[in-house]
Enzyme design. Structure first.
Site, mmCIF file in Angstrom:
data_model
loop_
_atom_site.group_PDB
_atom_site.id
_atom_site.type_symbol
_atom_site.label_atom_id
_atom_site.label_comp_id
_atom_site.label_asym_id
_atom_site.label_seq_id
_atom_site.Cartn_x
_atom_site.Cartn_y
_atom_site.Cartn_z
ATOM 1 N N TYR A 123 0.829 -1.214 0.000
ATOM 2 C CA TYR A 123 0.000 0.000 0.000
ATOM 3 C C TYR A 123 0.865 1.267 0.000
ATOM 4 C CZ TYR A 123 -3.900 -3.123 1.320
ATOM 5 O OH TYR A 123 -4.843 -4.123 1.370
ATOM 6 N N LYS A 174 5.211 -14.212 4.386
ATOM 7 C CA LYS A 174 5.236 -15.189 3.291
ATOM 8 C C LYS A 174 6.698 -15.308 2.856
ATOM 9 C CE LYS A 174 3.138 -17.863 0.272
ATOM 10 N NZ LYS A 174 2.215 -18.973 0.548
ATOM 11 N N ASP A 207 -1.048 -17.847 4.494
ATOM 12 C CA ASP A 207 -2.177 -18.698 4.098
ATOM 13 C C ASP A 207 -2.506 -19.726 5.179
ATOM 14 O OD1 ASP A 207 0.345 -19.592 3.426
ATOM 15 O OD2 ASP A 207 -0.191 -20.439 1.487
ATOM 16 N N ASP A 231 -4.399 -6.057 6.782
ATOM 17 C CA ASP A 231 -5.712 -5.575 6.349
ATOM 18 C C ASP A 231 -6.684 -6.757 6.298
ATOM 19 O OD1 ASP A 231 -7.732 -4.050 5.329
ATOM 20 O OD2 ASP A 231 -6.817 -3.711 3.367
#
Ligand code: NAI
Ligand code: MG
Length: 338
Positions: A123, A174, A207, A231
């Protein structure tokens, strides 16, 4: 006496903010509210959703209590919330998700706080189209993650854990795929964790983390993560405890802090006096804690929880059989305070 910028907001904003201000004042803590406008209300008055006066007020008070804002669509203005984060460098987004007894939420014992890096990552606003002979063939969004920003948010999470007597920080990343960015975030997390031997540190891949949160939310205490992951996971966490009407978020920087509900201006129920004031009152609880008014914070939160547990003086989203309005619920909470 605390000077606080008060932004009533749009839609249900003025009504839930009135309820929350009444509850906060009933604690005996003294506030001076510097009332300012933003969002659609400001756009209609001044042709800008974020007037300079509102920004100046927050620079003075360094703390804002903000109702939900409707971002005017099709006017070329960016989101007011994003603009405020950037103006005041509000690098930490803190969202507790704690179960309420007496709601129809899927889980009963959720008690977690998502701490999201609020200014970097995907972002950062660095996006562009890639053109070949004038035709868009691809596009690129850059995830900028800095060492300084990572260390700041991770340290914030550990300090928050210490202050709130929480025991475990889970860093979400990740790093197996996004090695350069979130791999660095994880490395910094491990280094910072060494300085806090009393707090358990774990890490999870995004995930797998999403699945784990839904299967076994009890595992989680504090989550710290980068902007996009935070988010998503903070909404997931809000869903675990019954959703929008109940969860609040704080945007915190070195020089200012803004407290708000997670939900928006709910135009579909505006002016109907049925909006649930819980989320914004809990935002008020978080603001009291931020100000060091711990005793008042505990009293308000306890009163809100009792009223919801009883399920009588609550708005129809919590009990469709009641005819209790926004202000009635606030009054029931105030009676419980004393
Ligand atoms: P929303 O959160 O306003 O409403 C979604 C649904 O939840 C609606 O059915 C609404 O009636 C219900 N709801 C929300 N808050 C409630 C409450 N306190 N009590 C009972 N029911 C409640 O989301 P929506 O409709 O997508 O957005 C409406 C406007 O709000 C948009 O202009 C959006 O940009 C803005 N928005 C502003 C935010 C902020 O200022 N922080 C956050 C999210 C949206
Ligand atoms: Mg979001």
């Amino acid at each position: 006496m605390y000077n606080v910028t008060l932004i009533p907001g749009d839609g249900i904003g003025p009504s839930i903010m009135e309820a929350a201000v009444r509850v906060l004042e009933a604690t005996g803590v003294k506030f001076t509210w510097d009332k300012q406008i933003a969002g659609m209300t400001a756009y209609e008055a001044d042709k800008t959703p974020l007037p300079q006066e509102t920004i100046d007020s927050i620079h003075r008070t360094r703390i804002a209590f903000k109702g939900p804002l409707t971002t005017p669509v099709g006017t070329g203005f960016r989101s007011v919330n994003v603009a405020l984060r950037q103006e005041f460098n509000l690098y930490a987004n803190v969202r507790p998700a704690i179960s309420f007894e007496g709601t129809r939420a899927r889980f009963k014992n959720v008690n977690m706080v998502t701490i999201r890096e609020n200014t970097e990552g995907l972002y950062s606003g660095m996006e562009h189209d890639i053109l070949v002979e004038g035709q868009k063939v691809a596009a690129e969004s850059i995830a900028l993650i800095t060492k300084v920003g990572s260390e700041k948010i991770i340290r914030f999470a550990f300090e928050y854990a210490k202050l709130h007597h929480r025991k475990k920080v889970t860093l979400v990343h990740k790093a197996n795929i996004l090695k350069a960015t979130t791999g660095m975030f994880l490395e910094i997390g491990r280094a910072v964790a060494n300085e806090y031997p009393d707090i358990t540190f774990t890490d999870k891949i995004i995930d797998a983390c999403a699945m784990h949160m839904v299967m076994d939310p009890d595992f989680f205490d504090i989550i710290v993560t980068t902007n996009l992951f935070g988010d998503i996971l903070s909404d997931l966490a809000a869903g675990l405890v019954g959703g929008l009407g109940l969860t609040a978020g704080a945007n915190i920087g070195k020089d200012a802090a803004i407290f708000e509900a997670v939900h928006g201006s709910a135009p579909d129920i505006a002016e109907k006096n049925i909006a649930n004031p819980t989320a914004i009152i809990i935002a008020g609880v978080n603001m009291l804690e931020h100000l060091g008014e711990y005793e008042a914070a505990v009293r308000v939160e306890r009163a809100v929880r009792e009223v919801i547990r009883e399920g009588i003086a609550v708005t129809p989203d919590l009990n469709p059989e009641t005819h209790c309005g926004t202000q009635d619920m606030a009054e029931a909470i105030i009676r419980r305070l004393n």
